[in-house]
Scaffold this active site. Structure first.
Site: not given
Ligand code: PBG
Length: 333
Positions: A205, A258
């Site tokens: 991520k 991601k």
């Molecule tokens: C937070 C989380 C995020 C997303 C999913 N879970 C945002 C972040 O890490 O700040 C993002 C999903 C998206 O942008 O569609 N744990």
């Protein structure tokens, strides 16, 4: 007969032969996108009979529990197998350490129970991360110097995952990027007897600007600093494999990359590295860009959606989390 003549330069190989008819093109198509590949992320909030559109994500809504369940029944009828649940937590329920995240009567826990009761067949995937529950909006516990503390955060994540399993979650999805959390969550679930609750690990991520609209949706943008001490640097590819390897060793059932669109090379690398199913998250910013261009009449929305999601499958994703899931299900019906 062709109108072209045989000459010394006439090509023997003509790849276009296989593109001449729609039937042939279908027969030699290498990648197929189906509704079975899709996971629909959905937002739940407190209240009743509420459905509020997210400004930066047109077509996506925060639903109160009652309307969420109705919507899930509908998407299940359309053939969608799984939803990923994200809560909008009222400010007064937030604190520094995210204790609301493991409240057995919390919004997520109540929502899981309600979905399982009303639409038992749909697979419920629940997010394991502190950011919707913390006053500061970070995914971890923060010390007085603003440092995100790893191991104390993991302790809370384990409680959160177990409480989601107790409520009936089918799959927990740690999206926080703390070290060692997959293993700790696996041990915690097993110790509580939840051997069959799966872990979908957000393994690679990245610290991405593509999450902007999602943070609007949840009011979860970090109040200070950024997430670069836990989420990955966009410039790194080998590090993705390091993270994936650790999550597999710790017991992940599915690994995820991601965001997806700017990281197709990472999806491919992970696909080539592991035999586990690979998921990709077509994130909020990717969704918003397509919606905005479509609303301006600049692109053909449906075609761009299908082409984009197909590129993720071609790169090696087995599963795609996408806010387009319902639209695609309607398109593929
Ligand atoms: C937070 C989380 C995020 C997303 C999913 N879970 C945002 C972040 O890490 O700040 C993002 C999903 C998206 O942008 O569609 N744990």
């Amino acid at each position: 007969m062709s109108s072209e003549n045989l000459t010394p330069t006439t090509p023997v190989h003509r790849p276009r032969r296989l593109r001449r008819t729609a039937t042939l093109r279908r027969m030699v198509q290498e990648t197929t996108l189906t509704v079975d590949d899709l996971i629909y992320p959905m937002f739940v909030m407190e209240g009743e009979a509420q459905k509020v559109e997210i400004a930066s994500m047109p077509g996506c809504y925060r639903y109160s529990l009652d309307l969420l369940v109705t919507e899930i029944a509908e998407v299940s009828r359309l053939g969608i197998n799984a939803i990923a649940l994200f809560p909008v937590i009222p400010e007064i329920k937030k604190d520094d350490t995210g204790t609301e995240s493991y409240n057995p009567e919390g919004l997520v826990q109540r929502t899981i129970k309600a979905i399982k009761q009303a639409v038992p067949d749909i697979l419920v995937i629940t997010d394991v991360a502190l950011d919707p529950f913390t006053t500061h909006g970070h995914d971890g516990i923060v010390d007085e110097n603003g440092v995100i503390l790893n191991d104390p955060t993991v302790e809370v994540l384990v409680k959160m995952a177990v409480s989601q399993a107790e409520a009936g979650s089918d799959m927990v999805a740690p999206s926080d990027m703390m070290d060692g959390r997959v293993g700790a969550i696996r041990r915690g679930l097993d110790a509580a007897g939840y051997f069959d609750v799966r872990i979908l690990a957000y393994s690679a991520k990245y610290a991405s600007a593509y999450y902007g609209p999602f943070r609007d949706a949840l009011d979860s943008a970090p109040k200070f600093g950024d997430k670069k001490t836990y989420q990955m640097d966009a410039a790194n590819a080998r590090e993705a494999i390091k993270e994936v390897a650790l999550d597999i060793a710790e017991g992940a059932d599915i690994v995820m990359v991601k965001p997806a669109l700017a990281y197709l090379d990472i999806i491919r690398k992970v696909r080539d590295y592991t035999n586990l199913p690979v998921a990709a998250y077509n994130v909020s910013g990717e969704y918003a860009m397509i919606k905005a261009a479509a609303q301006n009449g600049w692109i053909d929305e449906k075609k761009v959606i299908l082409e984009t999601l197909t590129s993720m499958k071609r790169a090696g994703a087995d599963l795609i989390l996408t806010y387009f899931a319902k639209e695609v299900a309607l398109m593929l019906l």
